[in-house]
Write a protein that holds these residues in place. Sequence first.
Motif, mmCIF file in Angstrom:
data_model
loop_
_atom_site.group_PDB
_atom_site.id
_atom_site.type_symbol
_atom_site.label_atom_id
_atom_site.label_comp_id
_atom_site.label_asym_id
_atom_site.label_seq_id
_atom_site.Cartn_x
_atom_site.Cartn_y
_atom_site.Cartn_z
ATOM 1 N N SER A 13 6.519 -16.047 17.228
ATOM 2 C CA SER A 13 7.247 -16.686 16.130
ATOM 3 C C SER A 13 8.649 -17.092 16.565
ATOM 4 O O SER A 13 9.156 -18.129 16.127
ATOM 5 C CB SER A 13 7.312 -15.759 14.914
ATOM 6 O OG SER A 13 8.045 -14.589 15.226
ATOM 7 N N GLY A 14 9.275 -16.320 17.444
ATOM 8 C CA GLY A 14 10.589 -16.698 17.948
ATOM 9 C C GLY A 14 10.538 -17.967 18.781
ATOM 10 O O GLY A 14 11.394 -18.841 18.649
ATOM 11 N N GLY A 41 12.440 -9.585 8.230
ATOM 12 C CA GLY A 41 13.251 -10.152 7.150
ATOM 13 C C GLY A 41 12.470 -11.108 6.278
ATOM 14 O O GLY A 41 12.618 -11.122 5.053
ATOM 15 N N GLY A 42 11.617 -11.922 6.891
ATOM 16 C CA GLY A 42 10.784 -12.831 6.116
ATOM 17 C C GLY A 42 9.774 -12.094 5.249
ATOM 18 O O GLY A 42 9.530 -12.463 4.110
ATOM 19 N N GLY A 43 9.202 -11.029 5.799
ATOM 20 C CA GLY A 43 8.274 -10.212 5.015
ATOM 21 C C GLY A 43 8.953 -9.513 3.859
ATOM 22 O O GLY A 43 8.419 -9.440 2.742
ATOM 23 N N TRP A 44 10.170 -9.015 4.113
ATOM 24 C CA TRP A 44 10.937 -8.363 3.051
ATOM 25 C C TRP A 44 11.296 -9.365 1.959
ATOM 26 O O TRP A 44 11.144 -9.076 0.771
ATOM 27 C CB TRP A 44 12.192 -7.732 3.637
ATOM 28 C CG TRP A 44 13.067 -7.116 2.601
ATOM 29 C CD1 TRP A 44 12.917 -5.897 2.014
ATOM 30 C CD2 TRP A 44 14.216 -7.710 1.996
ATOM 31 N NE1 TRP A 44 13.906 -5.706 1.099
ATOM 32 C CE2 TRP A 44 14.719 -6.802 1.058
ATOM 33 C CE3 TRP A 44 14.862 -8.926 2.172
ATOM 34 C CZ2 TRP A 44 15.844 -7.068 0.296
ATOM 35 C CZ3 TRP A 44 15.982 -9.195 1.408
ATOM 36 C CH2 TRP A 44 16.461 -8.270 0.483
ATOM 37 N N ALA A 45 11.767 -10.556 2.360
ATOM 38 C CA ALA A 45 12.151 -11.572 1.386
ATOM 39 C C ALA A 45 10.953 -12.055 0.581
ATOM 40 O O ALA A 45 11.056 -12.259 -0.633
ATOM 41 C CB ALA A 45 12.819 -12.752 2.099
ATOM 42 N N ALA A 46 9.806 -12.232 1.235
ATOM 43 C CA ALA A 46 8.604 -12.667 0.520
ATOM 44 C C ALA A 46 8.154 -11.605 -0.479
ATOM 45 O O ALA A 46 7.705 -11.932 -1.585
ATOM 46 C CB ALA A 46 7.477 -12.974 1.506
ATOM 47 N N HIS A 53 2.742 -9.335 -0.313
ATOM 48 C CA HIS A 53 2.822 -8.588 0.936
ATOM 49 C C HIS A 53 2.198 -9.444 2.037
ATOM 50 O O HIS A 53 0.987 -9.560 2.136
ATOM 51 C CB HIS A 53 2.111 -7.235 0.824
ATOM 52 C CG HIS A 53 2.751 -6.348 -0.184
ATOM 53 N ND1 HIS A 53 3.928 -5.694 0.067
ATOM 54 C CD2 HIS A 53 2.405 -6.033 -1.451
ATOM 55 C CE1 HIS A 53 4.278 -4.994 -1.003
ATOM 56 N NE2 HIS A 53 3.365 -5.187 -1.940
ATOM 57 N N THR A 54 3.056 -10.058 2.864
ATOM 58 C CA THR A 54 2.568 -11.034 3.827
ATOM 59 C C THR A 54 2.331 -10.454 5.209
ATOM 60 O O THR A 54 1.676 -11.083 6.019
ATOM 61 C CB THR A 54 3.556 -12.197 3.957
ATOM 62 O OG1 THR A 54 4.822 -11.658 4.349
ATOM 63 C CG2 THR A 54 3.686 -12.933 2.649
ATOM 64 N N SER A 62 -0.523 -16.184 6.651
ATOM 65 C CA SER A 62 0.706 -15.884 5.912
ATOM 66 C C SER A 62 1.655 -15.015 6.737
ATOM 67 O O SER A 62 2.872 -15.152 6.628
ATOM 68 C CB SER A 62 0.380 -15.207 4.587
ATOM 69 O OG SER A 62 -0.262 -13.968 4.815
ATOM 70 N N THR A 63 1.105 -14.146 7.568
ATOM 71 C CA THR A 63 1.937 -13.323 8.442
ATOM 72 C C THR A 63 2.693 -14.198 9.421
ATOM 73 O O THR A 63 3.907 -14.051 9.606
ATOM 74 C CB THR A 63 1.069 -12.307 9.207
ATOM 75 O OG1 THR A 63 0.412 -11.458 8.270
ATOM 76 C CG2 THR A 63 1.899 -11.474 10.153
ATOM 77 N N TRP A 64 2.014 -15.127 10.050
ATOM 78 C CA TRP A 64 2.644 -15.996 11.041
ATOM 79 C C TRP A 64 3.639 -16.947 10.395
ATOM 80 O O TRP A 64 4.722 -17.184 10.926
ATOM 81 C CB TRP A 64 1.584 -16.757 11.830
ATOM 82 C CG TRP A 64 0.988 -15.886 12.887
ATOM 83 C CD1 TRP A 64 -0.124 -15.110 12.768
ATOM 84 C CD2 TRP A 64 1.506 -15.667 14.192
ATOM 85 N NE1 TRP A 64 -0.340 -14.429 13.935
ATOM 86 C CE2 TRP A 64 0.648 -14.758 14.834
ATOM 87 C CE3 TRP A 64 2.604 -16.155 14.886
ATOM 88 C CZ2 TRP A 64 0.853 -14.332 16.132
ATOM 89 C CZ3 TRP A 64 2.810 -15.731 16.185
ATOM 90 C CH2 TRP A 64 1.950 -14.828 16.795
ATOM 91 N N LEU A 65 3.292 -17.538 9.245
ATOM 92 C CA LEU A 65 4.213 -18.446 8.568
ATOM 93 C C LEU A 65 5.473 -17.723 8.113
ATOM 94 O O LEU A 65 6.588 -18.244 8.264
ATOM 95 C CB LEU A 65 3.517 -19.119 7.382
ATOM 96 C CG LEU A 65 2.440 -20.126 7.729
ATOM 97 C CD1 LEU A 65 1.786 -20.663 6.457
ATOM 98 C CD2 LEU A 65 3.013 -21.264 8.549
ATOM 99 N N THR A 66 5.312 -16.520 7.582
ATOM 100 C CA THR A 66 6.465 -15.734 7.168
ATOM 101 C C THR A 66 7.338 -15.382 8.358
ATOM 102 O O THR A 66 8.570 -15.478 8.293
ATOM 103 C CB THR A 66 5.999 -14.441 6.465
ATOM 104 O OG1 THR A 66 5.176 -14.793 5.355
ATOM 105 C CG2 THR A 66 7.170 -13.622 5.979
#
Length: 101
Positions: A13-14, A41-46, A53-54, A62-66
């Motif tokens: 993802s980076g 951070g993206g998972g927390w924000a989502a 829960h992504t 959804s995990t990769w997009l988040t």
Amino acid sequence: MSIIAWIVLGLGSGLLASTVTGGRSQGLILTCVIGVLGALGGGWAATKLFHVHTLNGFFNLSTWLTAIVGAAVLLLIFHLISARSTGSSRSRRRSGLFANR
């Protein structure tokens, strides 16, 4: 997910977020760290914003997009901070007595 999965997810993802945000390289390890922090951070924000829960599985879209969106946001913040600190040191060097040389 295991720690190896987090590292692979963070690195992937980076790298993807780095290409999306302009492709400026800051090193493989820093890219991985920003990717892992972006995924968290993206998972927390989502979870807080959308009550979803992504970060459930490694192969979920959804995990990769988040993770990519979170890493892209962190990379943009990192580039803004690093450009601001680099720009201020450049302006100090140019404003000296021998700036025209």
